[in-house]
Design a protein around this motif. Structure first.
Motif, PDB file in Angstrom:
ATOM      1  N   VAL A   1     -27.782 -18.970 -43.895  1.00  0.00           N
ATOM      2  CA  VAL A   1     -27.766 -20.489 -44.570  1.00  0.00           C
ATOM      3  C   VAL A   1     -26.623 -20.805 -45.521  1.00  0.00           C
ATOM      4  N   ASN A   2     -26.014 -19.821 -46.299  1.00  0.00           N
ATOM      5  CA  ASN A   2     -24.918 -19.817 -47.355  1.00  0.00           C
ATOM      6  C   ASN A   2     -23.671 -19.823 -46.899  1.00  0.00           C
ATOM      7  N   ASP A   3     -23.513 -19.259 -45.716  1.00  0.00           N
ATOM      8  CA  ASP A   3     -22.152 -19.110 -44.863  1.00  0.00           C
ATOM      9  C   ASP A   3     -21.703 -20.403 -44.124  1.00  0.00           C
ATOM     10  N   PRO A   4     -20.840 -21.030 -44.669  1.00  0.00           N
ATOM     11  CA  PRO A   4     -20.454 -22.400 -43.842  1.00  0.00           C
ATOM     12  C   PRO A   4     -19.941 -21.926 -42.541  1.00  0.00           C
TER      13      PRO A   4
ATOM     14  N   GLY B   1     -28.156 -16.199 -51.113  1.00  0.00           N
ATOM     15  CA  GLY B   1     -27.378 -15.277 -50.243  1.00  0.00           C
ATOM     16  C   GLY B   1     -27.675 -13.992 -49.773  1.00  0.00           C
ATOM     17  N   GLU B   2     -29.020 -13.569 -50.306  1.00  0.00           N
ATOM     18  CA  GLU B   2     -29.201 -12.306 -49.978  1.00  0.00           C
ATOM     19  C   GLU B   2     -29.876 -12.125 -48.652  1.00  0.00           C
ATOM     20  N   GLY B   3     -29.605 -11.168 -47.840  1.00  0.00           N
ATOM     21  CA  GLY B   3     -30.379 -11.056 -46.503  1.00  0.00           C
ATOM     22  C   GLY B   3     -29.437 -11.831 -45.553  1.00  0.00           C
ATOM     23  N   SER B   4     -30.006 -11.500 -44.312  1.00  0.00           N
ATOM     24  CA  SER B   4     -29.084 -12.253 -43.061  1.00  0.00           C
ATOM     25  C   SER B   4     -29.552 -13.682 -43.127  1.00  0.00           C
ATOM     26  N   LEU B   5     -30.685 -13.898 -43.474  1.00  0.00           N
ATOM     27  CA  LEU B   5     -31.032 -15.424 -43.412  1.00  0.00           C
ATOM     28  C   LEU B   5     -30.170 -16.143 -44.593  1.00  0.00           C
ATOM     29  N   GLY B   6     -30.387 -15.651 -45.795  1.00  0.00           N
ATOM     30  CA  GLY B   6     -29.209 -15.873 -46.639  1.00  0.00           C
ATOM     31  C   GLY B   6     -27.996 -16.143 -46.608  1.00  0.00           C
TER      32      GLY B   6
ATOM     33  N   LEU C   1     -37.363 -17.701 -51.166  1.00  0.00           N
ATOM     34  CA  LEU C   1     -36.450 -18.729 -51.437  1.00  0.00           C
ATOM     35  C   LEU C   1     -35.126 -18.695 -52.246  1.00  0.00           C
ATOM     36  N   VAL C   2     -35.626 -17.972 -53.386  1.00  0.00           N
ATOM     37  CA  VAL C   2     -34.510 -17.705 -54.395  1.00  0.00           C
ATOM     38  C   VAL C   2     -33.485 -16.648 -53.872  1.00  0.00           C
ATOM     39  N   LYS C   3     -33.951 -15.656 -53.050  1.00  0.00           N
ATOM     40  CA  LYS C   3     -33.058 -14.695 -52.291  1.00  0.00           C
ATOM     41  C   LYS C   3     -32.191 -15.426 -51.401  1.00  0.00           C
ATOM     42  N   ILE C   4     -32.837 -16.592 -50.441  1.00  0.00           N
ATOM     43  CA  ILE C   4     -32.069 -17.116 -49.587  1.00  0.00           C
ATOM     44  C   ILE C   4     -31.091 -18.020 -50.331  1.00  0.00           C
ATOM     45  N   ASN C   5     -31.531 -18.644 -51.232  1.00  0.00           N
ATOM     46  CA  ASN C   5     -30.492 -19.431 -52.137  1.00  0.00           C
ATOM     47  C   ASN C   5     -29.349 -18.730 -52.751  1.00  0.00           C
TER      48      ASN C   5
END
Length: 298
Positions: free
Chosen positions: A258-261, A250-255, A244-248
């Motif tokens: 999630v973080n790219d509007p 912006g690391e990785g595809s899912l990150g 969850l920290v990595k996603i928050n």
């Protein structure tokens, strides 16, 4: 006979004066602030051994007392010695105890040494007793004042109230005693029932001891498994927190998704275009199939 009488008188005088009879003595002078109970003939000691006696006592003009000691001639008293005037017991008379000095030179005949008066035990007790008597007298005075105030406080009305309170307490005690006597049988039965219950519990525990031990073993194994599962769960939670920290961040595809509007905006536009395409396909399918020949389809 006259000569013999004179000789006997001289010897008796020397003996009564506690002075050597046939030999001369060494005289040493000392001075004290006070000589309570000291008299001519009192003994002079050195290391517990008698070495002479008090020869003369004279009051000086400055109220100090000059004492002349008659010391055996073969006894050497070093310079710097001190004469202590004290008592040899509780009821004995005074005596002088000589404390030897460290000098190699001896006190000559007629020489002088320092004198110190030492308070005896009885004198110390007398002083302390006077202080203690004053304290006791003051304590009795305070106690008397307290009793007077207490007597004033406990007047007739207060005394009657106090007696009434005591009577009420006696009545209450009597009532409790009667109640305990009337309920004695019930109390005995209750105690017996409690004893039987405790015996039954003891028997039940003894009969089911193997099952209880087995249950405790199973419970311990379950606790051990739960502890292991808890540790695995802690590890999983830590890993999930890292994801969850990595996603928050912006690391990785899912990150990045999630973080790219902009992805949300493109997805929204794509959904709108797809909706329009499906609606056109439903409303006018021939427009999309007019360039398609039937033979190509089959």
């Amino acid at each position: 006979m006259i000569l013999i009488a004179v000789l006997v008188a001289y010897m008796g005088f020397r003996f009564m004066s506690d002075a050597p009879i046939f030999r001369q003595a060494n005289e040493i002078v000392t001075t004290f602030d006070r000589v309570d109970g000291l008299s001519s003939g009192n003994v002079v000691y050195l290391h517990g051994v008698k070495i002479g006696s008090v020869r003369n006592i004279r009051l000086m003009p400055d109220t100090r007392v000059r004492v002349t000691l008659s010391i055996d001639r073969h006894i050497e008293v070093p310079v710097g010695s001190v004469a202590h005037l004290t008592s040899t017991g509780l009821i004995d008379g005074k005596a002088i105890i000589v404390e030897r000095g460290d000098s190699d030179e001896n006190v000559p005949h007629g020489g002088e040494i320092d004198g110190i008066y030492v308070d005896t035990m009885m004198e110390t007790l007398a002083e302390k007793g006077q202080e203690l008597g004053d304290d006791i007298s003051e304590s009795f005075t305070e106690l008397n004042n307290f009793l007077v105030q207490l007597n004033r406080t406990l007047d007739d009305q207060r005394s009657s109230e106090l007696q009434q309170s005591i009577g009420n307490a006696e009545s209450l005690t009597r009532s409790l005693s009667e109640l305990m006597e009337s309920r004695q049988q019930d109390l005995d039965q209750a105690i017996q029932s409690a004893n039987r219950t405790m015996q039954q519990l003891d028997t039940l525990t003894t009969d089911n001891r193997p099952r209880v031990d087995s249950l405790m073993v199973s419970l311990e194994e379950t606790v051990r498994e739960l502890k292991a599962a808890s540790q695995d769960l802690d590890v999983t939670v830590d890993q999930l927190n890292q994801i969850l920290v990595k996603i928050n961040e912006g690391e990785g595809s899912l990150g990045r998704m999630v973080n790219d509007p902009s992805l949300y905006n493109h997805s929204d536009s794509l959904a709108v275009e797809m909706h329009r395409l499906i609606r056109d396909l439903n409303e006018n399918p021939g427009r999309f199939l007019r360039h398609v020949r039937l033979i190509d389809l089959f």
